[in-house]
Design an enzyme around this catalytic site. Structure first.
Site, PDB file in Angstrom:
ATOM      1  N   THR A 125       5.871 -29.706   4.353  1.00  0.00           N
ATOM      2  CA  THR A 125       4.817 -30.450   5.050  1.00  0.00           C
ATOM      3  C   THR A 125       5.399 -31.542   5.960  1.00  0.00           C
ATOM      4  OG1 THR A 125       3.012 -32.033   4.673  1.00  0.00           O
ATOM      5  CG2 THR A 125       4.635 -31.864   2.940  1.00  0.00           C
ATOM      6  N   ASP A 126       4.639 -31.896   6.982  1.00  0.00           N
ATOM      7  CA  ASP A 126       5.036 -33.022   7.848  1.00  0.00           C
ATOM      8  C   ASP A 126       5.018 -34.350   7.082  1.00  0.00           C
ATOM      9  OD1 ASP A 126       2.270 -33.334   7.561  1.00  0.00           O
ATOM     10  OD2 ASP A 126       1.835 -33.334   9.720  1.00  0.00           O
ATOM     11  N   GLU A 127       4.339 -34.364   5.920  1.00  0.00           N
ATOM     12  CA  GLU A 127       4.215 -35.633   5.183  1.00  0.00           C
ATOM     13  C   GLU A 127       5.558 -36.119   4.648  1.00  0.00           C
ATOM     14  OE1 GLU A 127       0.824 -36.189   2.708  1.00  0.00           O
ATOM     15  OE2 GLU A 127      -0.312 -34.610   3.710  1.00  0.00           O
ATOM     16  N   TYR A 149       2.811 -36.917  -3.810  1.00  0.00           N
ATOM     17  CA  TYR A 149       2.806 -35.542  -3.277  1.00  0.00           C
ATOM     18  C   TYR A 149       3.930 -35.358  -2.266  1.00  0.00           C
ATOM     19  CZ  TYR A 149       1.636 -31.818   0.021  1.00  0.00           C
ATOM     20  OH  TYR A 149       1.708 -30.727   0.867  1.00  0.00           O
ATOM     21  N   LYS A 153       7.329 -32.989  -2.347  1.00  0.00           N
ATOM     22  CA  LYS A 153       7.648 -31.973  -1.347  1.00  0.00           C
ATOM     23  C   LYS A 153       9.024 -32.268  -0.713  1.00  0.00           C
ATOM     24  CE  LYS A 153       5.427 -28.943  -0.247  1.00  0.00           C
ATOM     25  NZ  LYS A 153       5.237 -27.567  -0.803  1.00  0.00           N
TER      26      LYS A 153
HETATM   27  P1  NAD Z   1      -3.610 -24.892  -2.319  1.00  0.00           P
HETATM   28  O1  NAD Z   1      -3.677 -26.062  -3.235  1.00  0.00           O
HETATM   29  O2  NAD Z   1      -4.837 -24.385  -1.674  1.00  0.00           O
HETATM   30  O3  NAD Z   1      -2.936 -23.651  -3.066  1.00  0.00           O
HETATM   31  C1  NAD Z   1      -1.818 -23.810  -3.901  1.00  0.00           C
HETATM   32  C2  NAD Z   1      -1.702 -22.540  -4.739  1.00  0.00           C
HETATM   33  O4  NAD Z   1      -0.547 -22.679  -5.588  1.00  0.00           O
HETATM   34  C3  NAD Z   1      -2.908 -22.314  -5.661  1.00  0.00           C
HETATM   35  O5  NAD Z   1      -3.316 -20.966  -5.586  1.00  0.00           O
HETATM   36  C4  NAD Z   1      -2.365 -22.641  -7.048  1.00  0.00           C
HETATM   37  O6  NAD Z   1      -2.995 -21.904  -8.075  1.00  0.00           O
HETATM   38  C5  NAD Z   1      -0.895 -22.289  -6.901  1.00  0.00           C
HETATM   39  N1  NAD Z   1      -0.025 -23.028  -7.833  1.00  0.00           N
HETATM   40  C6  NAD Z   1       0.068 -24.362  -7.995  1.00  0.00           C
HETATM   41  N2  NAD Z   1       0.942 -24.660  -8.964  1.00  0.00           N
HETATM   42  C7  NAD Z   1       1.416 -23.478  -9.435  1.00  0.00           C
HETATM   43  C8  NAD Z   1       2.331 -23.114 -10.442  1.00  0.00           C
HETATM   44  N3  NAD Z   1       2.945 -24.034 -11.195  1.00  0.00           N
HETATM   45  N4  NAD Z   1       2.573 -21.809 -10.649  1.00  0.00           N
HETATM   46  C9  NAD Z   1       1.958 -20.854  -9.909  1.00  0.00           C
HETATM   47  N5  NAD Z   1       1.070 -21.127  -8.942  1.00  0.00           N
HETATM   48  C10 NAD Z   1       0.810 -22.429  -8.709  1.00  0.00           C
HETATM   49  O7  NAD Z   1      -2.518 -25.298  -1.247  1.00  0.00           O
HETATM   50  P2  NAD Z   1      -2.418 -24.911   0.305  1.00  0.00           P
HETATM   51  O8  NAD Z   1      -3.197 -25.870   1.088  1.00  0.00           O
HETATM   52  O9  NAD Z   1      -2.657 -23.465   0.462  1.00  0.00           O
HETATM   53  O10 NAD Z   1      -0.888 -25.240   0.558  1.00  0.00           O
HETATM   54  C11 NAD Z   1       0.112 -24.235   0.417  1.00  0.00           C
HETATM   55  C12 NAD Z   1       1.469 -24.856   0.690  1.00  0.00           C
HETATM   56  O11 NAD Z   1       1.467 -25.434   1.995  1.00  0.00           O
HETATM   57  C13 NAD Z   1       1.824 -25.989  -0.270  1.00  0.00           C
HETATM   58  O12 NAD Z   1       3.202 -25.887  -0.575  1.00  0.00           O
HETATM   59  C14 NAD Z   1       1.540 -27.256   0.530  1.00  0.00           C
HETATM   60  O13 NAD Z   1       2.382 -28.310   0.113  1.00  0.00           O
HETATM   61  C15 NAD Z   1       1.862 -26.798   1.931  1.00  0.00           C
HETATM   62  N6  NAD Z   1       1.141 -27.525   3.004  1.00  0.00           N
HETATM   63  C16 NAD Z   1      -0.225 -27.491   3.075  1.00  0.00           C
HETATM   64  C17 NAD Z   1      -0.876 -28.152   4.113  1.00  0.00           C
HETATM   65  C18 NAD Z   1      -2.376 -28.121   4.266  1.00  0.00           C
HETATM   66  O14 NAD Z   1      -2.878 -28.714   5.215  1.00  0.00           O
HETATM   67  N7  NAD Z   1      -3.109 -27.436   3.418  1.00  0.00           N
HETATM   68  C19 NAD Z   1      -0.141 -28.868   5.053  1.00  0.00           C
HETATM   69  C20 NAD Z   1       1.239 -28.896   4.929  1.00  0.00           C
HETATM   70  C21 NAD Z   1       1.875 -28.199   3.921  1.00  0.00           C
END
Ligand code: NAD
Length: 318
Positions: A125-127, A149, A153
């Site tokens: 993430t950009d964070e 968080y 990351k």
């Molecule tokens: P989300 O929370 O919607 O989905 C996360 C998924 O991971 C869920 O299905 C959850 O069940 C699964 N999960 C969590 N812990 C787990 C574990 N211990 N074992 C197995 N499965 C597990 O998240 P998202 O928004 O789809 O984000 C996906 C990735 O992208 C993450 O790594 C997040 O840090 C990164 N990200 C997201 C955003 C955003 O805007 N949503 C921005 C930057 C980066």
């Protein structure tokens, strides 16, 4: 290519899996897709309902290295989305974030190496760069996370890159802007704004709504990940931007306007602790080396996103 996707039942992961199954990335030749997800509150098998018969699914905790190693046998690539992903929850308690995001990433890396996977894309993430008042952060900017968080990351990025350096597993770390689109959990800003209004409430805006984010449509994010999966260099980092920067207050006004509502439906709430004022990534490396261009126009894509939440009330109203 046989591709394993961790976190494939979450927001971005399920969009990526659907794109793979639908053949959106022919260059990858995705012949088999396996999803590993333990279905936390954020993961729903329903998110994969339309492709459930086309994938192999395992309800498994990524921290269970031996089991994950077994699931990864015979796969060419791993795309690692699984994470605890909501900043506010990490402020309540950071422990699940350190477990799933840091320990969990080490676990999936070890499993991928043991299973003989040839490529690993770690979604970050950009964070991790922290807040910047102006300009854009390039991939070599220092990591300066401000929330538990973001710290988890940043830790996972270092774990992934160190693993690549130590063991030779070809790892690519991606750092993207805020995503939006269908299937995003209602705890996140855009679905929170939309569904709160649809349910008759007011948009809760932190502080004065001045925090600036860059918005990346999930479809553009998935396309960027596919490009990198196809051939990013060993131990590399790429930023992925959306090209639509705005303050949360402006975002709220756009959503109000789309729903025909006025500013009386805004409610300013006490600011989040250590709330980052602004993120913005410089994604010129991805643009220059891979020809990345985000295709979604925010004005059009936000209408489609609102329509998705209107059409799928049962998905979010639970
Ligand atoms: P989300 O929370 O919607 O989905 C996360 C998924 O991971 C869920 O299905 C959850 O069940 C699964 N999960 C969590 N812990 C787990 C574990 N211990 N074992 C197995 N499965 C597990 O998240 P998202 O928004 O789809 O984000 C996906 C990735 O992208 C993450 O790594 C997040 O840090 C990164 N990200 C997201 C955003 C955003 O805007 N949503 C921005 C930057 C980066």
């Amino acid at each position: 290519m046989r591709i394993a996707v961790t976190g494939g039942a979450g927001f971005i992961g399920s969009n990526f899996v659907r794109d793979l199954v639908d053949g959106r990335f022919p260059a990858l030749g995705a012949e088999h897709v396996t999803v590993i997800d333990n279905l936390t509150y954020a993961g729903k098998l329903d998110n994969l309902a339309d492709v459930r018969d086309d994938i192999e699914f395992h309800r498994t905790d990524i921290c269970d290295t031996d089991v994950v190693t077994g699931h990864l046998a015979g796969h060419d690539a791993v795309v690692h989305f699984a994470a605890e992903s909501h900043v506010d929850r990490s402020i309540d308690t950071g422990l699940p974030f350190m477990r799933s995001n840091v320990f969990g990433t080490q676990s999936v890396l070890e499993a991928a190496a043991a299973a003989g996977a040839g490529r690993f894309v770690h979604i970050s993430t950009d964070e991790v760069y922290g807040s910047i008042p102006a300009g854009a952060t390039a991939e070599d900017a220092p990591l300066a996370p401000n929330s538990p968080y973001a710290a988890s990351k940043a830790g996972s990025d270092l774990v992934a890159l160190a693993f690549s350096r130590t063991h030779g597993l070809p790892v690519t770390v991606t750092r993207c802007s805020n995503n939006y689109g269908p299937y995003q959990n209602v705890e996140k800003a855009i679905p929170r704004f939309i569904t709160t209004l649809l349910a008759g409430g007011d948009i809760p805006l932190y502080g004065r709504g001045t925090n600036v984010r860059d918005w990346l449509h999930v479809g553009d994010h998935c396309a960027a990940v596919a490009l990198l999966l196809g051939g990013a260099p060993l131990e590399s980092v790429y930023n992925i931007g959306g090209g639509w920067q705005m303050a949360n207050l402006d975002l709220a006004h756009i959503i109000l306007g789309e729903l025909g509502l006025g500013p009386d439906r805004l409610s300013f709430v006490p600011d989040r602790k250590a709330h980052d004022a602004r993120y913005c990534v410089d994604d010129s490396r991805l643009r220059e080396e891979f020809g990345y261009r985000p295709e979604h126009d925010f004005a059009k894509a936000i209408k489609e996103t609102i329509a998705w939440y209107l059409d799928n009330r049962s998905w979010w109203s639970e």
